[in-house]
Design a protein around this motif. Structure first.
Motif, PDB file in Angstrom:
ATOM      1  N   ARG A 160       0.827  -1.207   0.000  1.00 39.53           N
ATOM      2  CA  ARG A 160       0.000   0.000   0.000  1.00 39.53           C
ATOM      3  C   ARG A 160       0.862   1.259   0.000  1.00 39.53           C
ATOM      4  NH1 ARG A 160      -3.362  -3.807   2.041  1.00 39.53           N
ATOM      5  NH2 ARG A 160      -5.606  -3.332   2.264  1.00 39.53           N
ATOM      6  N   ALA A 161       0.315   2.309  -0.575  1.00 40.53           N
ATOM      7  CA  ALA A 161       0.958   3.622  -0.546  1.00 40.53           C
ATOM      8  C   ALA A 161      -0.106   4.676  -0.297  1.00 40.53           C
ATOM      9  CB  ALA A 161       1.698   3.907  -1.851  1.00 40.53           C
ATOM     10  N   MET A 162       0.328   5.813   0.244  1.00 39.67           N
ATOM     11  CA  MET A 162      -0.544   6.976   0.410  1.00 39.67           C
ATOM     12  C   MET A 162       0.261   8.226   0.099  1.00 39.67           C
ATOM     13  SD  MET A 162      -2.892   6.225   3.820  1.00 39.67           S
ATOM     14  CE  MET A 162      -4.246   7.331   3.339  1.00 39.67           C
ATOM     15  N   TRP A 163      -0.443   9.243  -0.345  1.00 38.84           N
ATOM     16  CA  TRP A 163       0.172  10.540  -0.594  1.00 38.84           C
ATOM     17  C   TRP A 163       0.612  11.134   0.731  1.00 38.84           C
ATOM     18  CZ3 TRP A 163      -2.884  15.593  -1.666  1.00 38.84           C
ATOM     19  CH2 TRP A 163      -1.998  16.597  -2.103  1.00 38.84           C
ATOM     20  N   ASN A 164       1.815  11.687   0.772  1.00 38.13           N
ATOM     21  CA  ASN A 164       2.335  12.287   1.997  1.00 38.13           C
ATOM     22  C   ASN A 164       1.784  13.699   2.167  1.00 38.13           C
ATOM     23  OD1 ASN A 164       3.725  12.853   4.302  1.00 38.13           O
ATOM     24  ND2 ASN A 164       5.759  12.854   3.368  1.00 38.13           N
ATOM     25  N   MET A 225      -3.718   1.831  -3.565  1.00 39.19           N
ATOM     26  CA  MET A 225      -3.405   3.194  -3.130  1.00 39.19           C
ATOM     27  C   MET A 225      -4.497   4.185  -3.519  1.00 39.19           C
ATOM     28  SD  MET A 225      -0.480   3.982  -6.020  1.00 39.19           S
ATOM     29  CE  MET A 225       0.013   5.555  -5.388  1.00 39.19           C
ATOM     30  N   PRO A 226      -4.689   5.237  -2.714  1.00 39.81           N
ATOM     31  CA  PRO A 226      -5.497   6.369  -3.156  1.00 39.81           C
ATOM     32  C   PRO A 226      -4.653   7.197  -4.127  1.00 39.81           C
ATOM     33  CG  PRO A 226      -5.300   6.274  -0.745  1.00 39.81           C
ATOM     34  CD  PRO A 226      -4.256   5.387  -1.323  1.00 39.81           C
ATOM     35  N   PHE A 227      -5.238   7.573  -5.250  1.00 46.76           N
ATOM     36  CA  PHE A 227      -4.482   8.322  -6.256  1.00 46.76           C
ATOM     37  C   PHE A 227      -5.460   9.144  -7.075  1.00 46.76           C
ATOM     38  CE2 PHE A 227      -1.035   7.867  -9.801  1.00 46.76           C
ATOM     39  CZ  PHE A 227      -0.476   9.069  -9.420  1.00 46.76           C
ATOM     40  N   TRP A 228      -4.958  10.011  -7.903  1.00 38.51           N
ATOM     41  CA  TRP A 228      -5.757  10.983  -8.639  1.00 38.51           C
ATOM     42  C   TRP A 228      -6.264  10.372  -9.931  1.00 38.51           C
ATOM     43  CZ3 TRP A 228      -0.536  13.503  -7.839  1.00 38.51           C
ATOM     44  CH2 TRP A 228      -0.359  13.739  -6.465  1.00 38.51           C
ATOM     45  N   ASN A 229      -7.536  10.517 -10.182  1.00 43.76           N
ATOM     46  CA  ASN A 229      -8.191   9.745 -11.250  1.00 43.76           C
ATOM     47  C   ASN A 229      -7.547   9.930 -12.620  1.00 43.76           C
ATOM     48  OD1 ASN A 229      -9.834  12.487 -11.336  1.00 43.76           O
ATOM     49  ND2 ASN A 229     -10.341  11.421 -13.243  1.00 43.76           N
ATOM     50  N   GLY A 230      -7.100  11.136 -12.935  1.00 46.52           N
ATOM     51  CA  GLY A 230      -6.488  11.359 -14.237  1.00 46.52           C
ATOM     52  C   GLY A 230      -5.215  10.564 -14.414  1.00 46.52           C
TER      53      GLY A 230
END
Length: 348
Positions: A160-164, A225-230
């Protein structure tokens, strides 16, 4: 680059002419954007066609931060006529009297969410969403479908990763902990950080840029991971085994302003009106999969059903998501407290 709420780009005052050398007497407008692939898309989709349509010259400028805009405005000579900003900066700039009142006798707002139509700023050209991205090889026919699933490391084991950055991640933690969308704000920081602390040992990477996160997904190093749709859409288009869901996506707007002291305010109002009109709004997603802020862009087959399914603001995807409350984030007391707690969480 996404999210645009944190796009700090170098190269301030990088200009490009969209219609060649200005003819004698031809009006010129300076549009300040975020640069990168997003601005490339905006140029091709709307700025170049609009320059031809209106018979004007549109020059582009790449902004770096609100601070740079503020310096120009307070000096009495901003170089830009229209600028896209993140909503927090629009709120701050409004408090600091950096923006001109918008002329709503010229700018039509039909189809635009009233919450992003203010006296001196309005929604940006697109919206975007933080969505859950996952590796399709890892999760197969049973992918995670909610933020509770993202936090469930037993049911959905994987890297897993998340934006810092706390922005959107606080909402994600609260949704994972069972808070309903209509009860999210004001954000319960104690509850959110308690939930985040539970997940922290399972976070492999705290990514710091869209490029880093894209590589992590593409290489398969990170499986959830949560990430930006584009960005996720681009990874999928490029053939990586990645999927995403708009369920519980955190939807955000940017905003557009006319800096106080702009050289061509009347032209800026006319251009802004066209940039937010349904036909031009529908053109941008054909170049980059961010959603139009004008809901009328989805009418009359301006956007195909296939493309609409990939956009965060389509009617079907919109009802699945949570609209971020930027007024909460724009409150300096909230912002300072949440950043202090976030730094402590990540560094300890």
């Amino acid at each position: 680059m996404k999210p645009r709420s944190c796009r700090l780009l170098a190269g301030f005052l990088l200009f490009t002419s969209l219609s060649g050398s200005a003819a004698f007497g031809e009006e010129t407008l300076v549009y300040a954007g975020y640069g990168g692939t997003y601005q490339d898309a905006v140029r091709k989709a709307v700025l170049e066609p609009l320059a031809k349509e209106m018979g004007i010259t549109i020059r582009e400028e790449t902004i770096s931060s609100l601070a740079d805009v503020k310096v120009q405005v307070e000096a009495g000579s901003p170089s830009m006529d229209i600028s896209e900003q993140n909503v927090n900066d629009c709120l701050t700039g409004s408090q600091q009297n950096l923006w001109m009142p918008l002329d709503y006798s010229v700018i039509k707002t039909d189809g635009i969410d009233p919450s992003v139509v203010k006296k001196d700023w309005i929604a940006g050209l697109t919206n975007w969403s933080t969505v859950m991205a996952y590796n399709t090889k890892k999760f197969g026919d049973n992918p995670p479908k909610s933020w509770a699933d993202f936090f469930d490391v037993k049911k959905f084991p994987g890297t897993r990763a998340m934006w810092n950055n706390p922005y959107h991640n606080i909402e994600i933690a609260l949704l994972a902990d069972g808070v309903t969308a209509d009860k999210l704000y004001p954000l319960d920081l104690d509850r959110a950080f308690k939930k985040l602390a539970e997940l922290k040992p399972h976070i492999t990477v705290w990514y710091t840029s869209g490029g880093q996160a894209t590589q992590l997904l593409t290489d398969g190093e990170i499986e959830l991971m949560p990430f930006w749709n584009g960005r996720v859409s681009k990874v999928i288009e490029d053939g990586a085994p990645v999927g995403m869901t708009f369920n519980q996506g955190i939807l955000a707007f940017d905003c557009t302003v006319v800096p106080r002291g702009a050289k061509n305010p009347a032209l800026a109002m006319r251009v802004l009106n066209r940039l937010l009109a349904p036909d031009l709004q529908a053109a941008i997603p054909k170049f980059i999969p961010y959603g139009p802020v004008n809901s009328n862009a989805f009418a009359n087959n301006l956007i195909s059903p296939e493309l609409a399914a990939r956009l965060p603001s389509s009617p079907e995807n919109l009802k699945l998501q949570v609209l971020v409350d930027d007024a909460w984030w724009g409150d300096l007391k909230n912002a300072e407290k949440v950043q202090e707690l976030w730094t402590k969480l990540v560094q300890e």
